[in-house]
Design an enzyme around this catalytic site. Structure first.
Site, PDB file in Angstrom:
ATOM      1  N   GLY A 103      21.571  36.788  14.378  1.00 22.02           N
ATOM      2  CA  GLY A 103      22.712  36.807  14.737  1.00 22.02           C
ATOM      3  C   GLY A 103      23.740  35.723  13.897  1.00 22.02           C
ATOM      4  O   GLY A 103      23.825  35.774  12.885  1.00 22.02           O
ATOM      5  N   CYS A 104      24.257  35.005  14.643  1.00 24.56           N
ATOM      6  CA  CYS A 104      25.262  34.276  13.998  1.00 24.56           C
ATOM      7  C   CYS A 104      24.620  33.117  13.059  1.00 24.56           C
ATOM      8  O   CYS A 104      25.471  32.395  12.205  1.00 24.56           O
ATOM      9  CB  CYS A 104      26.038  33.228  15.019  1.00 24.56           C
ATOM     10  SG  CYS A 104      27.125  34.398  16.131  1.00 24.56           S
ATOM     11  N   ALA A 105      23.332  32.645  13.150  1.00 24.60           N
ATOM     12  CA  ALA A 105      22.756  31.821  12.208  1.00 24.60           C
ATOM     13  C   ALA A 105      22.411  32.406  10.822  1.00 24.60           C
ATOM     14  O   ALA A 105      22.186  31.920   9.902  1.00 24.60           O
ATOM     15  CB  ALA A 105      21.430  31.206  12.727  1.00 24.60           C
TER      16      ALA A 105
END
EC number: 2.3.1.233
Length: 354
Positions: free
Chosen positions: A137-139
């Site tokens: 995801g955003c990581a």
């Protein structure tokens, strides 16, 4: 030392404002018992504008997961090449100079990965390694930087290309009325970013150390519920408070490097929302101005998932960069709950450094 060069970033041409988002929520969910809460949460994101790959009328439809994924594939192939070429130009390299492509995305699916298409269509060598990352995801933006750093540490003469392609609007679920999903409808935007990590030479962040930290027993706090209609975003109400347990991980990584996380020259972090930045400022004891690049990305583009850290870094370059040898921290946060962290010094060209 491997150097993270200037990122190239592109957002689609269709724009939706905060006011339009709120009006759509009011008109489409007028009888929702938690509509006032959803509206308040959306307003508090600080997002003023977002860019999406289709006009809003098309975005609000749901032709089915198969059709949406076809749009993802077509838009990625249409938009990624120019972004990649600018990143290569900024790093003063050719496609044939790249040894590994790290492709991150959580908003569509391809097998083989877009990396295979890029190698075939964009002049990369057939020997180019491929590292697609789909589930961070955003990581994943931070993870891509760290895996590129690892690769260039193992192969000091090598060069890595990072590509982040996120079309969050293709995950819109009109029938999902959960608060987390309604909030995501007003928070996430679309964007593509690319950057080169050079094993030798280049201007940007000379990467020195990286690390990862997962908050135990939080894997259900940010997640996809995968259904016949595609990816349904699930967001636990405890997520905005995660900087309190993650700030010590950032401090520990800096401490291992002999640095004080509260006393660095620049900070490039993923901005999931303003609370994240406010709390990080509080718990790291850093002036809020230090996170101005991340806040600008959030305000102008919304949360563009894995591309956020690269866009925030692009804004630091646009400001003129940092002084030679200035110390900085990069971090991406996402499902897990996971933090992908990196430390480095700003590397200027010999002429400017002198």
């Amino acid at each position: 030392m491997a150097t993270l060069c200037r990122p190239s970033v592109s957002v689609p041409e269709h724009v939706i404002t905060m006011e339009e988002t709120l009006e759509l929520a009011r008109s489409r969910h007028s009888d929702h018992p938690q509509l006032p809460l959803a509206l308040r949460l959306i307003e508090n994101t600080g997002v003023r504008t977002r860019h999406i790959v289709q006009p809003i009328e098309e975005t609000l439809k749901h032709p089915g997961f198969e059709e949406r994924n076809k749009i993802y594939v077509a838009e990625a192939k249409s938009r990624v090449p120019s972004v990649v070429q600018r990143a290569l130009d900024d790093a003063e390299l050719l496609a044939t100079d790249i040894d590994v492509i790290i492709y991150v995305s959580c908003t569509g699916f391809m097998m083989p990965s877009l990396t295979a298409w890029m190698i075939n269509e964009m002049g990369f060598d057939a020997t180019t390694r491929q590292i697609p990352i789909a589930q961070l995801g955003c990581a994943a933006g931070g993870a891509a930087i760290n895996r590129a750093h690892d690769f260039c540490t193992a192969y000091p003469e090598a060069n890595a290309l990072i590509v982040a392609c996120e079309f969050c609007s293709l995950c819109y679920q009109p029938t999902d009325l959960g608060i987390g999903n309604l909030l995501s409808n007003g928070l996430f935007g679309d964007g593509i970013a690319a950057a080169v990590v050079r094993g030798r030479g280049g201007e940007g962040i000379s990467l020195e150390r990286n690390g990862s930290y997962l908050i135990p027993k939080t894997e259900e706090w940010i997640m996809y519920d995968v259904r016949a209609t595609g990816f349904h975003f699930q967001l636990d109400k405890r997520v905005p408070a995660t900087m309190e347990p993650l700030a010590p991980a950032l401090q520990d990584l800096a401490g291992l490097h002999g640095w004080d996380a509260a006393d660095l020259d620049f900070y490039i972090v993923h901005a999931g929302g303003p609370r994240i930045l406010d709390d990080l400022s509080k718990f790291l004891q850093v002036d809020p101005h230090a996170f101005r690049f991340s806040r600008a990305t959030l305000t102008e583009y919304g949360n563009i998932a894995s591309a956020v850290v690269l866009d925030a870094l692009r804004r630091l370059f646009d400001e003129g960069g940092a002084r030679h040898r200035a110390r900085g921290l990069l971090a991406g946060f996402g499902p897990g709950i996971t933090a992908e962290m990196s430390l480095g010094r700003w590397q200027r060209t010999d002429e400017e450094a002198a």
